[in-house]
Write an enzyme that holds these catalytic residues in place. Structure first.
Site, PDB file in Angstrom:
ATOM      1  N   GLU A   7       0.949  -1.331   0.062  1.00 27.79           N
ATOM      2  CA  GLU A   7       0.086  -0.021   0.060  1.00 27.79           C
ATOM      3  C   GLU A   7       0.804   1.288   0.012  1.00 27.79           C
ATOM      4  O   GLU A   7       1.615   1.482   0.942  1.00 27.79           O
ATOM      5  CB  GLU A   7      -0.830   0.074   1.321  1.00 27.79           C
ATOM      6  CG  GLU A   7      -1.842  -1.150   1.445  1.00 27.79           C
ATOM      7  CD  GLU A   7      -2.184  -1.453   3.007  1.00 27.79           C
ATOM      8  OE1 GLU A   7      -3.330  -1.402   2.986  1.00 27.79           O
ATOM      9  OE2 GLU A   7      -1.366  -1.555   3.770  1.00 27.79           O
ATOM     10  N   ASP A  91      -7.028   8.225   1.243  1.00 30.52           N
ATOM     11  CA  ASP A  91      -6.536   8.036   2.801  1.00 30.52           C
ATOM     12  C   ASP A  91      -6.103   8.992   3.473  1.00 30.52           C
ATOM     13  O   ASP A  91      -4.983   9.717   3.002  1.00 30.52           O
ATOM     14  CB  ASP A  91      -5.599   6.577   2.641  1.00 30.52           C
ATOM     15  CG  ASP A  91      -5.267   6.295   4.140  1.00 30.52           C
ATOM     16  OD1 ASP A  91      -6.258   6.194   4.955  1.00 30.52           O
ATOM     17  OD2 ASP A  91      -4.085   5.915   4.311  1.00 30.52           O
TER      18      ASP A  91
END
Length: 530
Positions: A7, A91
């Site tokens: 990620e 995010d």
């Protein structure tokens, strides 16, 4: 070598407007990463559990930092699923690329590089759509106190004692920086002291172990959200740098996968885990992590729990030796004493690990002037190549390490847009492990041997029937709106080999609008056992 996931959070900015809101810019980038039926696919948050702790406890949601609650409705940000099985989403204040599940470090590397290409394309599209000059940087710090992540995920049997895994990984996390660091100008979170260090992330860690990821960051993250079956856990690693170079990225993933394997192999190898780990374990891991990162000579030592003093290089040599000893006992060895590694990827990583330690030994033997001439080593050690570029600039212009031009060049190293990237200008000096054709393929097609294959192929070929998708589940719906969930808990299930023919039959049954009928969907689900 097992299933690996990556990620990567990217820094986002507007070249024409330094004060632009990064959250809005992030949404602009994600909006540009997919459209049409694919944009309508929801991310399935139903199986996420961010407050479950691998140490056997659960954090009360009321006590959790809001940023930890990634399954909260108010934090459910824009998502765009990709045809390669990846997820691109917002995010916090960063656009993030979550690569598809891959087997081994080299396949994972290809899909990580594909993420850079997809994100660069999305940033360019967002700039065209908004009239802004949106740019992305693959780094981990702004030099002013902010940091963001490049996370790793490893598929680990729950039979492996977590406490042992945590201690063994701590040794590796503290010391692997000598060959995985991406380099950074400034010492301290805000660059309070002048200098250059090995790692982008090291200074931002202040705890040994914990559940949190955005404050008081721990070396070992205990978030126990497996995205797998009950027999496995996801070991979530948050201490790594966002490497631009292939060799340190592959080594970061591959050596850590071997260390994770070692944590579960001590009994089979008839080795004393507690004694071996204590002999290498830093007495103060947080201080050791900072000290290792700040020392370009690689000669500074730390004290272990047993009272011995070791350099990071010595600890890595011994750690690799433990892996070799366990592998020889578990798998046998050749007449030359080399373990009979179970696959080619593991054999390659073991060899690369040895070469990385040879490179580090050459650095240890060099002074600053000699270090500038280590060309081959700099092609494999990212921190070294970056330091050589910046140190040469510093000497030519008689600059101090606090000079804003060096800080700007440090950040420009990480720019995805080639015209603004220092790294792109010296890319030819860096050893490559994946080529452009592999990256292009990884942008479009999912891995064939993990569940990402089914996710990516459905997103590509029949997005209109995909109601929601997540790591562990895909929910299809037919023309009546009836949901049809597919259990994807096993990351090695629903691969091309397992479900290829059934999926092709489903896609062939699609009508003019690209949507198969309910009977075709039910036949497909029956064929794959869902």
């Amino acid at each position: 070598m097992g299933v690996i996931g990556i990620e990567t959070e990217y820094a986002v900015s507007d070249l024409a407007d330094p004060g632009a809101n990064p959250i809005q810019l992030s949404h602009d980038v994600i909006d540009a990463a997919g459209d049409g039926a694919r944009a309508a696919i929801r991310w399935d948050y139903g199986l996420e559990d961010p407050v479950n702790d691998a140490r056997g406890t659960r954090l009360e949601r009321a006590l959790a930092d809001p940023g930890m609650l990634t399954d909260s409705p108010q934090l459910r940000a824009t998502n765009r699923l990709q045809t390669n099985g990846a997820r691109i989403y917002v995010d916090h204040a960063h656009p993030e690329y979550s690569a598809p599940e891959a087997v081994g470090p080299f396949e994972a590397l290809a899909y990580d590089r594909a993420g850079d290409a997809l994100m660069l394309d999305a940033a360019r599209r967002a700039s065209e759509a908004t009239g802004r000059r949106i740019v992305l940087h693959r780094n981990n710090a702004d030099g002013k106190g902010a940091s963001w992540g490049a996370h790793e995920n490893y598929h680990v049997p729950r039979a492996v004692p977590f406490a042992r895994l945590a201690r063994l990984f701590t040794i590796h996390a503290v010391t692997r920086q000598i060959f995985t660091g991406a380099g950074r100008v400034g010492l301290g979170e805000r660059g309070e002291e002048a200098g250059f260090q090995l790692s982008q992330r090291a200074d931002y860690f202040h705890a040994r172990i914990g559940l949190q990821t955005t404050f008081d960051r721990p070396i070992v993250n205990t978030r126990d959200e497996s995205h797998s079956t009950g027999d496995f856990r996801r070991f979530h690693v948050i201490v790594g740098d966002a490497n631009r170079m292939d060799v340190p990225e592959a080594l970061k993933l591959g050596t850590t996968a071997l260390v994770v394997w070692l944590a579960g192999a001590f009994e089979a190898a008839d080795m004393d885990a507690d004694a071996q780990i204590a002999a290498l374990m830093p007495a103060d891991p947080v201080a050791a992590m900072h000290d290792v990162s700040h020392d370009l000579t690689l000669r500074r030592s730390f004290e272990t729990e047993t009272g011995e003093r070791l350099t990071a290089w010595q600890a890595q040599v011994r750690l690799r030796g433990l892996v070799y000893a366990a592998a020889a006992r578990v798998w046998g060895c050749t007449t030359q004493g080399e373990p009979l590694w179970p696959d080619d990827a593991t054999r390659r990583v073991a060899g690369m690990w040895g070469r990385a330690l040879e490179d580090a030994a050459h650095v240890m033997q060099a002074d600053d002037d000699a270090r500038l001439g280590l060309r081959d080593e700099a092609g494999r050690l990212e921190w070294l190549l970056k330091w050589q570029i910046l140190e040469s600039l510093r000497r030519r212009r008689a600059l101090d390490w606090t000079d804003a031009r060096l800080r700007a060049a440090d950040i420009a190293w990480a720019a995805l847009e080639p015209r603004g990237s220092v790294f792109e200008s010296v890319r030819s000096r860096a050893e490559r492990l994946v080529d452009d054709s592999q990256i292009r393929q990884a942008q479009e097609l999912p891995p064939r041997d993990t569940r990402a294959w089914l996710r990516g192929r459905l997103v590509d070929g029949a997005p209109g029937i995909v109601h929601a998708a997540g790591w562990g589940r895909i929910v299809l719906h037919d023309s009546t709106g009836e949901p049809h969930p597919i259990d994807c808990a096993d990351p090695l299930a629903h691969t091309e080999v397992a479900d290829g023919a059934a999926l092709e039959a489903l896609l062939a049954a699609a009508g003019e609008d690209g949507t198969p009928g309910g009977d075709a969907i039910r036949a497909f689900l029956s064929a794959i056992g869902a």
